[in-house]
Design an enzyme around this catalytic site. Structure first.
Site, PDB file in Angstrom:
ATOM      1  N   LYS A 150       0.865  -1.183   0.000  1.00 35.05           N
ATOM      2  CA  LYS A 150       0.000   0.000   0.000  1.00 35.05           C
ATOM      3  C   LYS A 150       0.903   1.236   0.000  1.00 35.05           C
ATOM      4  O   LYS A 150       1.473   1.608   1.013  1.00 35.05           O
ATOM      5  CB  LYS A 150      -0.924   0.049   1.217  1.00 35.05           C
ATOM      6  CG  LYS A 150      -2.047   1.052   0.988  1.00 35.05           C
ATOM      7  CD  LYS A 150      -2.522   1.776   2.207  1.00 35.05           C
ATOM      8  CE  LYS A 150      -1.672   2.879   2.691  1.00 35.05           C
ATOM      9  NZ  LYS A 150      -1.594   4.104   1.846  1.00 35.05           N
TER      10      LYS A 150
ATOM     11  N   GLU B 169      10.129   1.322  10.265  1.00 33.47           N
ATOM     12  CA  GLU B 169      11.121   2.365   9.946  1.00 33.47           C
ATOM     13  C   GLU B 169      10.420   3.695  10.147  1.00 33.47           C
ATOM     14  O   GLU B 169       9.577   4.075   9.334  1.00 33.47           O
ATOM     15  CB  GLU B 169      11.596   2.233   8.494  1.00 33.47           C
ATOM     16  CG  GLU B 169      12.322   0.957   8.170  1.00 33.47           C
ATOM     17  CD  GLU B 169      13.712   0.898   8.779  1.00 33.47           C
ATOM     18  OE1 GLU B 169      14.152   1.890   9.390  1.00 33.47           O
ATOM     19  OE2 GLU B 169      14.352  -0.158   8.651  1.00 33.47           O
TER      20      GLU B 169
ATOM     21  N   CYS C 204      13.847  10.873   6.429  1.00 27.25           N
ATOM     22  CA  CYS C 204      13.702  10.399   7.808  1.00 27.25           C
ATOM     23  C   CYS C 204      14.973  10.612   8.605  1.00 27.25           C
ATOM     24  O   CYS C 204      14.938  10.864   9.795  1.00 27.25           O
ATOM     25  CB  CYS C 204      13.329   8.926   7.791  1.00 27.25           C
ATOM     26  SG  CYS C 204      14.421   7.974   6.730  1.00 27.25           S
TER      27      CYS C 204
ATOM     28  N   GLU D  73      10.455  16.144  15.042  1.00 29.06           N
ATOM     29  CA  GLU D  73      10.738  15.967  13.611  1.00 29.06           C
ATOM     30  C   GLU D  73       9.905  16.991  12.835  1.00 29.06           C
ATOM     31  O   GLU D  73       8.677  16.936  12.845  1.00 29.06           O
ATOM     32  CB  GLU D  73      10.359  14.549  13.176  1.00 29.06           C
ATOM     33  CG  GLU D  73      10.695  14.278  11.729  1.00 29.06           C
ATOM     34  CD  GLU D  73      10.308  12.879  11.271  1.00 29.06           C
ATOM     35  OE1 GLU D  73       9.157  12.467  11.519  1.00 29.06           O
ATOM     36  OE2 GLU D  73      11.150  12.196  10.664  1.00 29.06           O
TER      37      GLU D  73
HETATM   38  P1  NAD Z   1       2.563   8.397   7.639  1.00 25.96           P
HETATM   39  O1  NAD Z   1       2.867   7.604   8.868  1.00 25.96           O
HETATM   40  O2  NAD Z   1       1.522   9.445   7.727  1.00 25.96           O
HETATM   41  O3  NAD Z   1       2.103   7.439   6.449  1.00 25.96           O
HETATM   42  C1  NAD Z   1       2.903   6.367   6.025  1.00 25.96           C
HETATM   43  C2  NAD Z   1       2.029   5.314   5.365  1.00 25.96           C
HETATM   44  O4  NAD Z   1       1.174   4.756   6.355  1.00 25.96           O
HETATM   45  C3  NAD Z   1       1.109   5.855   4.266  1.00 25.96           C
HETATM   46  O5  NAD Z   1       1.028   4.895   3.236  1.00 25.96           O
HETATM   47  C4  NAD Z   1      -0.218   5.989   4.985  1.00 25.96           C
HETATM   48  O6  NAD Z   1      -1.327   5.912   4.119  1.00 25.96           O
HETATM   49  C5  NAD Z   1      -0.172   4.792   5.918  1.00 25.96           C
HETATM   50  N1  NAD Z   1      -1.032   4.904   7.099  1.00 25.96           N
HETATM   51  C6  NAD Z   1      -1.481   6.022   7.728  1.00 25.96           C
HETATM   52  N2  NAD Z   1      -2.246   5.680   8.784  1.00 25.96           N
HETATM   53  C7  NAD Z   1      -2.286   4.317   8.830  1.00 25.96           C
HETATM   54  C8  NAD Z   1      -2.907   3.372   9.702  1.00 25.96           C
HETATM   55  N3  NAD Z   1      -3.644   3.762  10.743  1.00 25.96           N
HETATM   56  N4  NAD Z   1      -2.723   2.056   9.460  1.00 25.96           N
HETATM   57  C9  NAD Z   1      -1.954   1.644   8.421  1.00 25.96           C
HETATM   58  N5  NAD Z   1      -1.359   2.498   7.553  1.00 25.96           N
HETATM   59  C10 NAD Z   1      -1.511   3.814   7.764  1.00 25.96           C
HETATM   60  O7  NAD Z   1       3.970   8.965   7.151  1.00 25.96           O
HETATM   61  P2  NAD Z   1       4.251   9.929   5.934  1.00 25.96           P
HETATM   62  O8  NAD Z   1       3.780  11.292   6.308  1.00 25.96           O
HETATM   63  O9  NAD Z   1       3.777   9.312   4.677  1.00 25.96           O
HETATM   64  O10 NAD Z   1       5.864   9.908   5.872  1.00 25.96           O
HETATM   65  C11 NAD Z   1       6.674  10.708   6.661  1.00 25.96           C
HETATM   66  C12 NAD Z   1       7.214   9.923   7.841  1.00 25.96           C
HETATM   67  O11 NAD Z   1       7.881   8.751   7.370  1.00 25.96           O
HETATM   68  C13 NAD Z   1       8.248  10.704   8.619  1.00 25.96           C
HETATM   69  O12 NAD Z   1       8.008  10.549   9.991  1.00 25.96           O
HETATM   70  C14 NAD Z   1       9.569  10.038   8.221  1.00 25.96           C
HETATM   71  O13 NAD Z   1      10.595  10.170   9.176  1.00 25.96           O
HETATM   72  C15 NAD Z   1       9.137   8.622   8.043  1.00 25.96           C
HETATM   73  N6  NAD Z   1      10.099   7.894   7.208  1.00 25.96           N
HETATM   74  C16 NAD Z   1      10.937   6.990   7.798  1.00 25.96           C
HETATM   75  C17 NAD Z   1      11.893   6.314   7.039  1.00 25.96           C
HETATM   76  C18 NAD Z   1      12.835   5.324   7.684  1.00 25.96           C
HETATM   77  O14 NAD Z   1      13.450   4.544   6.967  1.00 25.96           O
HETATM   78  N7  NAD Z   1      12.956   5.310   9.001  1.00 25.96           N
HETATM   79  C19 NAD Z   1      11.989   6.565   5.666  1.00 25.96           C
HETATM   80  C20 NAD Z   1      11.116   7.481   5.079  1.00 25.96           C
HETATM   81  C21 NAD Z   1      10.166   8.144   5.872  1.00 25.96           C
END
Ligand code: NAD
Length: 497
Positions: free
Chosen positions: A195, A270, A304, A400
């Protein structure tokens, strides 16, 4: 010939992808979402609609999980494939990505607000390299024989694929994260339902199509775009999904871990970070400033592991701040399809508001805020920003921000800065800049982070494990550790009688 998608010229094949009817990719086929619902996809640099994604819901997820479950059947073509053949398929997927590298880069610019050069040189290239790297692994997954004191018994371990994997990814690296998640899962012999983020679905859907053309049996890789609360949650809750691998925010990661616990489902997380970066007085200051600025301003701080907390020895603090301000002033903001652009937009309006709110708060709390050139026109931009005269406990130094915003904090001695750098709920990455090897060794040992850089920042390698300590997550992407996360260990006892 080029076509114009609203404001910028894009290549015909990319325009054609954006014009495809909204779809999910299930069992080797592009299909409309069962509900027929859709999600608009915006170009972050213009704020205009560039495409429409299917809004998959629990019924679509169920259909995809059923396909992935069938594809994991012991008698399926995928399970019958030899490790060598599996590796060749992975290799061909990597090749297919590289063959369309320029188009993929354009898609990432338009979906995620990237800058073309970085999208091509980093996102697309690294995604392909993940498939090429993990292509070498299927032939090297081995068990062991176990020395036993039981007479007449032979014990051996075998490595089994964990099963159906649900992969949920963030918008900041749409294609690259496909490489991080899908390549090791396929190398291990798993099947996948991905997804992607609702903001950036296009590259994952195209990748899944190319994977089938590269010889991946139908149903092994399925993609269901949709909202997190619906499609994402349904994937986490689905009883036939054996493992969730997630990249996203810490808040959503915690929710996923809680829900997955009900089924004792395997989880890799992650998550976010507030990575500390330390410039010691003896460092090569030009290199340290360049590297630190590159780390935080690249992709407008939406990485991230962004080094968003910069500790600088007091003796060089003012000089470093001055250099950082000059870099912020010089970065050319603009649309990622313009060749001269160095600083792209944030992904959406709410992210833009959030970043602006952090900067406003820092100013209200008394910090000095230096803001680079503003971007005229539409789009979700935020200028490169350097905050100094801040305190460790301010939100700009603890939370962050996920924008091109750097908080600089002075320090006086090694023990003090290592303690302060480590006083974070996160632990994704850390960096140090020094010519003193003993300081470097002390620091790399002391800093509790999944990746520690010495005199550099930001490179990743498909062979180098990547992940977090503390609330930056658990489990690892990339390298042999990632593969291990998609395998179970089975002990097989044979009684000789
Ligand atoms: P997010 O957590 O809002 O969304 C990530 C994914 O999760 C999306 O596909 C979203 O639709 C899905 N999602 C949202 N709510 C959900 C739920 N309740 N159940 C299941 N899936 C759900 O994050 P974002 O805004 O898309 O990305 C930014 C974040 O990602 C930042 O915090 C960044 O640090 C982190 N990130 C971490 C890494 C790493 O390797 N550690 C890499 C890239 C981004």
């Amino acid at each position: 010939m080029t076509l114009s998608v609203e404001t910028h010229a894009v290549s015909p094949s990319v325009a054609a992808r954006l014009d495809l009817p909204p779809h999910v990719f299930v069992d080797g086929q592009a299909l409309p979402a069962l509900s027929g619902r859709t999600i608009p996809v915006l170009d972050p640099a213009s704020g205009r609609r560039i495409g429409t994604a299917a809004c998959g819901d629990p019924a679509d997820v169920d259909r995809a999980v059923q396909a992935a479950t069938r594809a994991f059947d012991p008698a399926s073509p995928w399970r019958a494939m030899t490790p060598l053949e599996r590796g060749k398929v992975l290799h061909r997927i990597g090749d297919a990505v590289l063959e369309r590298a320029d188009e993929f880069a354009e898609l990432e610019v338009l979906d995620a607000g990237k800058v073309r050069g970085a999208a091509r040189g980093i996102d697309v290239d690294f995604a392909a390299r993940c498939f090429h790297y993990f292509a070498g692994w299927p032939t090297k997954i081995v068990g062991s024989t176990v020395p036993t004191s039981h007479p007449g018994v032979h014990i051996a371990t075998e490595k089994d694929p964990v099963g159906v994997v649900g992969a949920i990814t963030a918008w900041n690296f749409p294609l690259l994260l496909c490489g991080w998640k899908i390549a090791p899962a396929l190398a291990a012999g798993c099947t996948v339902v991905l997804k992607p983020s609702e903001e950036t679905p296009h590259s994952a859907l195209w990748l899944a199509e190319l994977a089938v053309e590269a010889g991946l049996p139908a149903g092994v890789l399925n993609v269901v775009p949709g909202r997190g609360q619906e499609a994402g949650q349904a994937l986490v809750d689905h009883a036939d999904v054996d493992k969730i691998t997630f990249t996203g925010s810490t808040a959503v990661g915690k929710e996923i871990a809680r829900r997955a616990a009900d089924q004792v489902k395997r989880v890799t997380l992650e998550l976010g970070g507030k990575s500390a970066n330390i410039i010691f007085a003896d460092a090569d200051l030009d290199a340290a400033v360049e590297g630190s600025a590159g780390g935080i301003f690249w992709h407008s701080g939406q990485t991230c592991s962004a080094p968003s907390r910069l500790f600088v020895h007091r003796s060089v603090h003012d000089r470093v701040v001055e250099k950082l301000r000059a870099i912020a002033d010089d970065l050319r903001p603009g649309h990622g399809l313009d060749e001269t652009t160095e600083l792209g937009p944030l992904v959406n309006e709410s992210q833009q508001r959030k970043v602006a709110g952090h900067v406003r708060l820092a100013r209200e709390q008394g910090a000095s805020v230096h803001v680079g050139p503003a971007v005229p026109g539409e789009g979700f931009f935020h200028p490169a920003t350097v905050i100094s005269d801040a305190r460790d406990d301010m939100a700009c130094a603890t939370e962050e921000i996920f924008g091109p915003v750097l908080t600089v904090l002075p320090f006086d001695d090694v023990d003090e800065v290592l303690r302060r750098a480590d006083a974070s709920e996160y632990g994704l990455a850390a960096g140090i800049w020094t010519r003193d090897v003993s300081i470097a060794h002390r620091a790399t040992r002391a800093l509790r982070a999944g990746t520690v850089y010495v005199n550099g920042w930001g490179l990743t390698d498909p062979a180098a494990p990547f992940g977090g300590y503390r609330q930056s997550g658990y489990g690892r992407d990339l390298g042999p550790d990632a593969l291990e996360g998609y395998l179970e260990t089975k002990s097989v006892w044979t009684f000789h009688g």
